[in-house]
Design a protein around this motif. Structure first.
Motif, PDB file in Angstrom:
ATOM      1  N   LYS A 139       0.827  -1.212   0.000  1.00 30.52           N
ATOM      2  CA  LYS A 139       0.000   0.000   0.000  1.00 30.52           C
ATOM      3  C   LYS A 139       0.859   1.259   0.000  1.00 30.52           C
ATOM      4  N   LYS A 140       2.081   1.157   0.511  1.00 33.00           N
ATOM      5  CA  LYS A 140       2.985   2.318   0.536  1.00 33.00           C
ATOM      6  C   LYS A 140       3.319   2.791  -0.885  1.00 33.00           C
ATOM      7  N   ALA A 142       1.212   2.669  -3.514  1.00 30.83           N
ATOM      8  CA  ALA A 142       0.042   3.442  -3.959  1.00 30.83           C
ATOM      9  C   ALA A 142       0.013   4.815  -3.294  1.00 30.83           C
ATOM     10  N   GLU A 143       0.364   4.853  -2.021  1.00 27.99           N
ATOM     11  CA  GLU A 143       0.361   6.126  -1.287  1.00 27.99           C
ATOM     12  C   GLU A 143       1.418   7.102  -1.811  1.00 27.99           C
ATOM     13  N   SER A 144       2.417   6.606  -2.507  1.00 31.80           N
ATOM     14  CA  SER A 144       3.511   7.460  -2.978  1.00 31.80           C
ATOM     15  C   SER A 144       3.345   7.909  -4.430  1.00 31.80           C
ATOM     16  N   SER A 145       2.233   7.573  -5.080  1.00 33.96           N
ATOM     17  CA  SER A 145       2.112   7.801  -6.527  1.00 33.96           C
ATOM     18  C   SER A 145       2.276   9.262  -6.932  1.00 33.96           C
ATOM     19  N   GLU A 146       1.683  10.188  -6.214  1.00 32.27           N
ATOM     20  CA  GLU A 146       1.824  11.606  -6.562  1.00 32.27           C
ATOM     21  C   GLU A 146       3.247  12.108  -6.312  1.00 32.27           C
ATOM     22  N   ARG A 147       3.802  11.720  -5.182  1.00 35.52           N
ATOM     23  CA  ARG A 147       5.143  12.196  -4.820  1.00 35.52           C
ATOM     24  C   ARG A 147       6.201  11.802  -5.854  1.00 35.52           C
TER      25      ARG A 147
END
Length: 165
Positions: A139-140, A142-147
């Protein structure tokens, strides 16, 4: 080292000094990660074992991703087409173009990757290695996609290409 007429100083990464990140199917060698007024770049080398899955279908909104196959064969999704790149082949994937990659069936691959502009992607590559080794929750990613400008998409063409092997 110094350089003239550029937005950054010349950069040398010795093989003996390069950071490596290994997972069960590949080894990444982190070579350079710069950013700045001129855009910079991120460069790394990956060696893929036979059967290795490199990256699922995704696109970048800001970066062009460059692939140079040093040796072996790499299967790549580019838009709606799956192609095989062989040693010596080069591919540039512009922003907003879905792409994915894996070692071609029955092959290993040694590939140089360059992203431009750079944006501190080494932390993403470290995260990816940690997920692939089972140390970090997927999940980490997916959480980093914008960054990190990695936007994952579904690709029936890529699913079919992987299923066919």
């Amino acid at each position: 080292m110094s350089s003239k007429n550029s937005d950054f100083a010349a950069l040398l990464t010795r093989a003996s000094d390069a950071e490596t990140s290994a997972d069960p199917s590949s080894v990444m060698t982190l070579l350079a990660d710069t950013d700045g007024p001129g855009g910079g770049f991120t460069t790394y080398r990956s060696t893929f074992a036979e059967g290795a899955i490199g990256a699922p279908a995704h696109f970048h909104t800001k970066a062009t991703e460059l692939f140079f196959v040093i040796s072996g064969s790499l299967r790549v999704l580019v838009g709606e087409e799956a192609v095989v790149l062989n040693g010596g082949d080069f591919l540039a994937v512009p922003p907003h173009t879905p792409h994915a990659f894996a070692a071609a069936p029955g092959c290993t691959a040694d590939v140089l990757f360059v992203f431009t502009p750079g944006m501190g992607r080494f932390d993403y590559l470290r995260l990816l290695g940690s997920v692939m080794r089972g140390e970090t929750d997927p999940k980490k990613i997916a959480e980093s996609s914008e960054r990190y400008d990695n936007h994952y998409v579904d690709s029936p063409v890529w699913r079919d290409a992987l299923a066919a092997s």
